[in-house]
Design an enzyme around this catalytic site. Sequence first.
Site: not given
Length: 379
Positions: A97-99, A105, A126
């Site tokens: 995952h990323c933000w 991602s 996130y």
Amino acid sequence: MAGLVVRQAIEPFLAGAGPVVDVRSPAEFAQGHVPGARNLPLFSDEGRAAVGTAYKQQGRQAAVQLGLELVGPRLGELGASLSGWSQEAHGAPLRLHCWRGGMRSASVAWLAQTLELPVALLEGGYKAYRHWVLELLVRPWPLRLLGGRTGTGKTDLLLALERRGVAVLDLEGLAHHRGSSFGGLGLPPQPSNEHYENRIAAVLQGCGQAAGEIWVEAESAQVGRCRVPAGIWRQMQTAPLLEIARPLEERLRQLVAVYGAQDPLELAEATRRIARRLGPQRTAAALAAIAECDWAGACRQMLDYYDRCYDHELERHGQQGQDRHGRDQVLQSQGSPGQDSPGPAHQDRLRRSVDLGLSSADQAAEQLIAAGLVQPSPA
């Protein structure tokens, strides 16, 4: 499964078996992350800032080009990390995952797919995880408070109960702080408040909604610099409370065991921080005892202040729910002189008060379970 990329909502994502790989920058990760996640930043903090600036000033294409230039030399390093973690996971998908579940991602997922590694991507990233955390923290939970004056060994007792299958939320352990002016001595740095919330949510998720009771130490709203989430704090105010008591000398022994090994200079500095509340005479006596390595004497000077603080908090406990729930039953211990016992002003706030005497944490845990005062969670 090789090379497959699937997208998952938060619940199945967290329930997965593979490692959680957070590809955000180190600063983002330090602010807060999924507990247990590994950081594999696509960009450094400086690189992320540069890409963001390029996007604002020159547009998406320029930002993507700069990102490619920054990441290109690191593709081999990134791929090696992904391959190693996938091998450790024995084929379970890497949970990436990323933000917001966007390009960062997706880019790392492409690299994993090129290496024929299975991947699960978190829908919404996130940001979606944080929404889930905040929602979980305001759900109703069957909280039970463990109270007791400083030095009664509440944290050790909670951990002993946990070893026996009791659901426990250790607010001090999760905050890396014992909750007083001296609370951070000898402990790791505290997490950010955001990550503290994440850690609490992970424990509550592990307890599950089926838990009949979740035991938590009676705390103030602040544990060092970490603030107990408002939803949890509100529920703690009306939760049934079990107070434990021990003889004064046993309390001093436990405090000396914890703080006697600390740096005397740090102990003295922590004492000065509460000098106004201790008063000049007690402060001077405590500092003199620390200078002479008389740890019991120093702790004895502190206990009067901390006992008054505890009694004040106990006075307030349950006031909001008193009219609604009626007066709680009290099982008052018949303490001998020099032992703690609940004062008349706060007896009606208690559910139980139990004198543990000189018993160890493990013995006390067995005693409370055998008496039916604490219930292990269903297997």
